[in-house]
Every structure is written in structure tokens, then in C-alpha cells.
Design a protein around this motif. Structure first.
Motif, mmCIF file in Angstrom:
data_model
loop_
_atom_site.group_PDB
_atom_site.id
_atom_site.type_symbol
_atom_site.label_atom_id
_atom_site.label_comp_id
_atom_site.label_asym_id
_atom_site.label_seq_id
_atom_site.Cartn_x
_atom_site.Cartn_y
_atom_site.Cartn_z
ATOM 1 N N GLY A 1 -11.553 13.023 -12.583
ATOM 2 C CA GLY A 1 -13.192 12.646 -13.179
ATOM 3 C C GLY A 1 -13.978 11.994 -12.686
ATOM 4 N N SER B 1 -16.358 12.884 -10.521
ATOM 5 C CA SER B 1 -17.186 13.659 -10.348
ATOM 6 C C SER B 1 -18.890 13.300 -10.352
ATOM 7 C CB SER B 1 -17.144 15.119 -10.304
ATOM 8 O OG SER B 1 -17.363 15.444 -11.781
ATOM 9 N N ARG B 2 -18.608 12.620 -11.785
ATOM 10 C CA ARG B 2 -20.160 11.746 -12.577
ATOM 11 C C ARG B 2 -19.350 10.684 -13.067
ATOM 12 N NH1 ARG B 2 -20.253 16.055 -16.234
ATOM 13 N NH2 ARG B 2 -18.895 17.607 -16.383
ATOM 14 N N GLY B 3 -20.583 9.993 -13.659
ATOM 15 C CA GLY B 3 -20.020 9.155 -15.128
ATOM 16 C C GLY B 3 -19.656 8.441 -15.317
ATOM 17 N N ILE B 4 -19.266 7.601 -15.889
ATOM 18 C CA ILE B 4 -18.120 6.638 -15.301
ATOM 19 C C ILE B 4 -17.104 6.731 -14.266
ATOM 20 C CG2 ILE B 4 -16.137 4.835 -16.661
ATOM 21 C CD1 ILE B 4 -17.756 5.982 -19.173
ATOM 22 N N ARG C 1 -11.999 19.482 -9.992
ATOM 23 C CA ARG C 1 -11.749 20.552 -10.729
ATOM 24 C C ARG C 1 -11.069 21.455 -10.793
ATOM 25 N NH1 ARG C 1 -14.064 21.699 -16.593
ATOM 26 N NH2 ARG C 1 -14.566 20.241 -16.835
ATOM 27 N N ASP D 1 -6.898 20.812 -12.575
ATOM 28 C CA ASP D 1 -8.379 20.707 -13.640
ATOM 29 C C ASP D 1 -6.476 20.553 -14.571
ATOM 30 O OD1 ASP D 1 -8.782 22.407 -15.664
ATOM 31 O OD2 ASP D 1 -8.798 24.970 -14.585
ATOM 32 N N LEU D 2 -6.729 19.817 -15.681
ATOM 33 C CA LEU D 2 -6.557 18.786 -15.894
ATOM 34 C C LEU D 2 -6.321 19.878 -17.527
ATOM 35 C CD1 LEU D 2 -7.993 15.262 -16.310
ATOM 36 C CD2 LEU D 2 -5.758 16.143 -14.777
ATOM 37 N N ASN E 1 -9.565 8.842 -16.187
ATOM 38 C CA ASN E 1 -10.958 8.926 -16.629
ATOM 39 C C ASN E 1 -11.145 10.103 -16.792
ATOM 40 O OD1 ASN E 1 -13.603 7.421 -16.660
ATOM 41 N ND2 ASN E 1 -13.372 9.518 -15.002
ATOM 42 N N ILE F 1 -8.835 5.257 -19.562
ATOM 43 C CA ILE F 1 -9.667 5.126 -20.255
ATOM 44 C C ILE F 1 -9.698 6.346 -22.211
ATOM 45 C CG2 ILE F 1 -12.605 5.565 -20.144
ATOM 46 C CD1 ILE F 1 -11.837 3.885 -18.104
ATOM 47 N N SER F 2 -9.580 5.361 -22.940
ATOM 48 C CA SER F 2 -10.260 5.464 -24.042
ATOM 49 C C SER F 2 -11.755 5.588 -24.944
ATOM 50 C CB SER F 2 -9.522 4.430 -24.824
ATOM 51 O OG SER F 2 -9.152 5.154 -26.490
ATOM 52 N N TYR G 1 -11.975 13.960 -30.867
ATOM 53 C CA TYR G 1 -11.875 13.100 -30.255
ATOM 54 C C TYR G 1 -11.211 11.909 -30.281
ATOM 55 C CZ TYR G 1 -14.630 10.398 -26.322
ATOM 56 O OH TYR G 1 -14.554 9.966 -25.341
ATOM 57 N N LYS H 1 -8.009 9.887 -28.754
ATOM 58 C CA LYS H 1 -8.938 8.743 -28.082
ATOM 59 C C LYS H 1 -8.004 7.127 -28.361
ATOM 60 C CE LYS H 1 -11.372 10.050 -24.966
ATOM 61 N NZ LYS H 1 -11.265 9.520 -23.722
ATOM 62 N N PRO I 1 -15.134 1.937 -23.528
ATOM 63 C CA PRO I 1 -16.246 1.915 -23.167
ATOM 64 C C PRO I 1 -16.856 2.387 -24.939
ATOM 65 C CG PRO I 1 -14.934 3.610 -21.937
ATOM 66 C CD PRO I 1 -14.151 3.380 -22.481
ATOM 67 N N GLY I 2 -17.973 1.140 -25.001
ATOM 68 C CA GLY I 2 -19.030 2.249 -25.858
ATOM 69 C C GLY I 2 -20.000 2.835 -25.635
ATOM 70 N N THR J 1 -22.654 4.627 -23.125
ATOM 71 C CA THR J 1 -22.955 3.784 -21.786
ATOM 72 C C THR J 1 -23.512 5.371 -21.054
ATOM 73 O OG1 THR J 1 -20.541 3.410 -21.739
ATOM 74 C CG2 THR J 1 -21.206 4.071 -19.367
HETATM 75 N N1 LIG Z 1 -20.294 7.700 -21.221
HETATM 76 C C1 LIG Z 1 -19.549 7.208 -22.549
HETATM 77 O O1 LIG Z 1 -20.113 6.763 -23.405
HETATM 78 C C2 LIG Z 1 -18.211 7.377 -22.725
HETATM 79 C C3 LIG Z 1 -17.901 6.258 -24.224
HETATM 80 C C4 LIG Z 1 -16.832 6.039 -24.089
HETATM 81 C C5 LIG Z 1 -15.357 6.987 -23.962
HETATM 82 N N2 LIG Z 1 -15.828 7.669 -22.421
HETATM 83 C C6 LIG Z 1 -14.968 7.987 -22.304
HETATM 84 O O2 LIG Z 1 -15.171 7.893 -20.290
HETATM 85 C C7 LIG Z 1 -14.256 8.827 -19.900
HETATM 86 C C8 LIG Z 1 -15.422 9.658 -19.067
HETATM 87 O O3 LIG Z 1 -16.575 9.968 -19.277
HETATM 88 P P1 LIG Z 1 -17.948 10.194 -18.993
HETATM 89 O O4 LIG Z 1 -19.061 9.911 -19.715
HETATM 90 O O5 LIG Z 1 -18.336 9.328 -17.847
HETATM 91 O O6 LIG Z 1 -17.416 11.940 -18.739
HETATM 92 P P2 LIG Z 1 -18.476 12.982 -17.885
HETATM 93 O O7 LIG Z 1 -19.898 12.806 -17.693
HETATM 94 O O8 LIG Z 1 -18.415 13.952 -19.223
HETATM 95 O O9 LIG Z 1 -17.347 13.331 -17.069
HETATM 96 C C9 LIG Z 1 -15.954 13.863 -17.366
HETATM 97 C C10 LIG Z 1 -15.041 14.071 -15.721
HETATM 98 O O10 LIG Z 1 -13.952 14.308 -16.588
HETATM 99 C C11 LIG Z 1 -14.333 15.940 -15.294
HETATM 100 N N3 LIG Z 1 -13.545 17.061 -16.117
HETATM 101 C C12 LIG Z 1 -13.440 17.641 -17.172
HETATM 102 N N4 LIG Z 1 -12.775 17.908 -17.949
HETATM 103 C C13 LIG Z 1 -11.999 18.804 -16.804
HETATM 104 C C14 LIG Z 1 -10.742 18.917 -16.524
HETATM 105 N N5 LIG Z 1 -10.506 19.887 -17.360
HETATM 106 N N6 LIG Z 1 -10.131 19.141 -15.527
HETATM 107 C C15 LIG Z 1 -10.732 18.128 -14.498
HETATM 108 N N7 LIG Z 1 -11.755 17.221 -14.624
HETATM 109 C C16 LIG Z 1 -12.502 17.707 -15.914
HETATM 110 C C17 LIG Z 1 -15.281 16.482 -15.053
HETATM 111 O O11 LIG Z 1 -15.161 16.867 -13.807
HETATM 112 P P3 LIG Z 1 -15.999 18.439 -14.242
HETATM 113 O O12 LIG Z 1 -17.205 17.508 -13.062
HETATM 114 O O13 LIG Z 1 -15.434 19.301 -13.230
HETATM 115 O O14 LIG Z 1 -16.924 19.100 -14.965
HETATM 116 C C18 LIG Z 1 -16.138 14.551 -15.161
HETATM 117 O O15 LIG Z 1 -15.795 14.786 -13.326
HETATM 118 C C19 LIG Z 1 -13.698 9.718 -20.263
HETATM 119 O O16 LIG Z 1 -12.681 9.974 -20.864
HETATM 120 C C20 LIG Z 1 -14.720 9.736 -22.006
HETATM 121 O O17 LIG Z 1 -14.004 10.429 -23.267
HETATM 122 C C21 LIG Z 1 -16.902 8.082 -21.680
#
Ligand SMILES: NC(=O)c1ccc[n+]([C@@H]2O[C@H](COP(=O)([O-])OP(=O)(O)OC[C@H]3O[C@@H](n4cnc5c(N)ncnc54)[C@H](OP(=O)(O)O)[C@@H]3O)[C@@H](O)[C@H]2O)c1
Length: 220
Positions: free
Chosen positions: A11, A13-16, A35, A39-40, A62, A112-113, A127, A131, A157-158, A160
């Protein structure tokens, strides 16, 4: 030249995940498959990825998805998809990475939970199942892998400030959430990434089986 540790990061490509990549890539050899490459949601894709890629010193699970639904609206496919991506895939990745870590008598794994893995909220059944579950994996494996000097921890993470979070919240919702957080703001993704970096670094030689909550005090 000193061999840089090889990290598998999902993961990225974006976000955390993107913030983790940026935090690590100067010091580690970070492999973050798209992906398309890994592909997970597909056990076949996971199996075929590890035919060509191995010898990871560090694994960061992640990638994750969230499905927010009340209990009556949950479909069988939702149960399948979220458990596969958030819970089964991390387990399969660990299975594929541990032999190399055992051979070297060292390894680091970070899962990452979420804060919804230590408490929960309405419509978060799916979810939270995953988690809470990944914290269970983390604890069980810390006991099993400790004798091989493989350290495994979970980060929760809370709220984010990723693009997705910011796009999915209205200004009013955002203000309400910020007011409930003791530090009065969302986390920056880099604040999560810095803790991941510490947990996988040589500076962490004794923390394993733990759940590190990074939420600005929200769950306190
Ligand atoms: N953001 C928050 O506030 C927050 C808070 C608590 C926990 N988290 C956890 O932190 C982690 C990252 O969250 P995020 O918000 O940064 O996520 P996000 O911006 O939605 O990005 C999700 C990442 O997971 C990849 N992904 C999703 N499905 C996939 C698949 N089938 N195969 C391979 N890759 C896949 C996506 O790839 P693509 O680019 O190809 O879609 C992307 O890189 C997650 O586990 C989330 O549950 C996030």
C-alpha cells in the motif's frame, strides 16, 4: 558498500503507505509493489509474487480497506474482501517472509491496525474484526518468532490526514472530530511513518508483541 536492509511495504502508492515509503527510502531498500504486481485480494497473486521476490529483511503490512455498513447491509462479498485484504493477506505475507528472517536470526514486522482495532464504533463491524484480528496475529507471532530474534508489532493510527480521510469528511465533521482529540488535530501521515521507522530500526531491539497507538490521545 554496506548491504541495505530489504523492506517489503504494501500500500505504498498513497496515504500512510506513501509517507512510510518517503520516510524509509533513503536508508532502506524499499520494495512497494503496485496492486497490479501484488493484488492482496488474490491468494494466487500473492503466491505468484513470492515466486520472483524474496529475501525480505523487514515486512510492513500497511495496505488495507474499510467497509462501513450496518449489520443488515453487510454482503457475503464484503466479509470475504475485507478479511482477505486486511487479515489473510498480511498473514500470507508473513508466512512467505519468515524463513529468510529465521535464516538470518533477525527480522522486523510491522502490522498497521487502527484505533478501531482496540475499541470500536457503530458500522465498523467488518473493519474492527480485521483490525482486532491483526493485533491477535501480532501478539501470537511475537511469542512464536521471538526465539529467532524476529520482532513484530502493531501500530494503531487514529484519524490521519490522508487524501481519502480529508475527502470523505465535511468541514463540520472534521471540526467535530478535531475537538474530540486531545491534541486538537488529525495526525500527519509522516507522524505514523516515523514510528514505523523506529520499530524497524536497529534502535528497536526489545519491543515486540506490542500495540502502539498514535491517535493524539483520542482513545485515552
Ligand atoms: N487514514 C486513516 O485515518 C487510518 C486510520 C487508522 C488506520 N489506517 C490504516 O492504515 C493503512 C493505510 O491507510 P490509508 O488511509 O493510508 O489508505 P489509503 O489511502 O486508502 O490507501 C490504501 C492503500 O492500500 C492499497 N490496497 C488496497 N487494496 C489493495 C489490494 N487489493 N491489493 C494491493 N494493495 C491494495 C492501495 O493501493 P491502490 O493505490 O492500488 O488502491 C493503497 O496503496 C490501512 O491499513 C488502514 O486501515 C488508516
Amino acid at each position: 558498500m554496506i548491504n541495505r536492509r530489504k523492506v517489503l511495504l504494501t500500500g505504498g502508492s498513497r496515504g500512510i503507505g506513501k509517507a512510510i515509503y518517503e520516510e524509509l527510502h533513503n536508508d532502506f531498500d524499499v520494495i512497494s509493489p503496485s496492486r497490479k504486481e501484488l493484488d492482496l485480494s488474490s491468494l494466487k497473486s500473492i503466491e505468484s509474487y513470492f515466486k520472483d521476490h524474496n529475501n525480505f529483511d523487514i515486512l510492513i503490512n500497511n495496505a488495507g480497506i474499510n467497509i462501513i455498513k450496518d449489520i443488515e447491509s453487510i454482503l457475503d462479498n464484503d466479509i470475504q474482501d475485507i478479511n482477505q485484504i486486511n487479515l489473510i493477506a498480511p498473514l500470507k505475507l508473513i508466512q512467505n517472509c519468515v524463513q529468510h528472517m529465521k535464516n538470518n536470526k533477525q527480522g522486523k514486522i510491522v502490522n498497521i491496525s487502527s484505533i478501531w482495532g482496540i475499541r470500536s464504533k457503530e458500522k465498523r463491524t467488518l473493519y474492527s474484526v480485521t483490525k482486532f484480528g491483526i493485533i491477535g496475529q501480532t501478539k501470537a507471532l511475537s511469542r512464536e518468532l521471538g526465539e529467532d530474534n524476529i520482532l513484530i508489532n502493531a501500530i494503531c493510527p487514529g484519524f490521519t490526514a490522508t487524501d481519502l480521510t480529508m475527502e470523505s469528511l465535511s468541514k463540520d465533521e472534521l471540526q467535530k472530530i478535531e475537538a474530540e482529540i486531545p491534541l486538537k488535530r488529525l495526525a500527519n501521515p509522516s507522524e505514523i511513518a516515523k514510528s514505523v521507522k523506529f520499530l524497524i530500526s536497529d534502535d528497536n531491539s526489545y519491543i515486540t508483541g506490542q500495540t502502539i497507538v498514535i491517535d493524539g490521545g483520542y482513545t485515552s
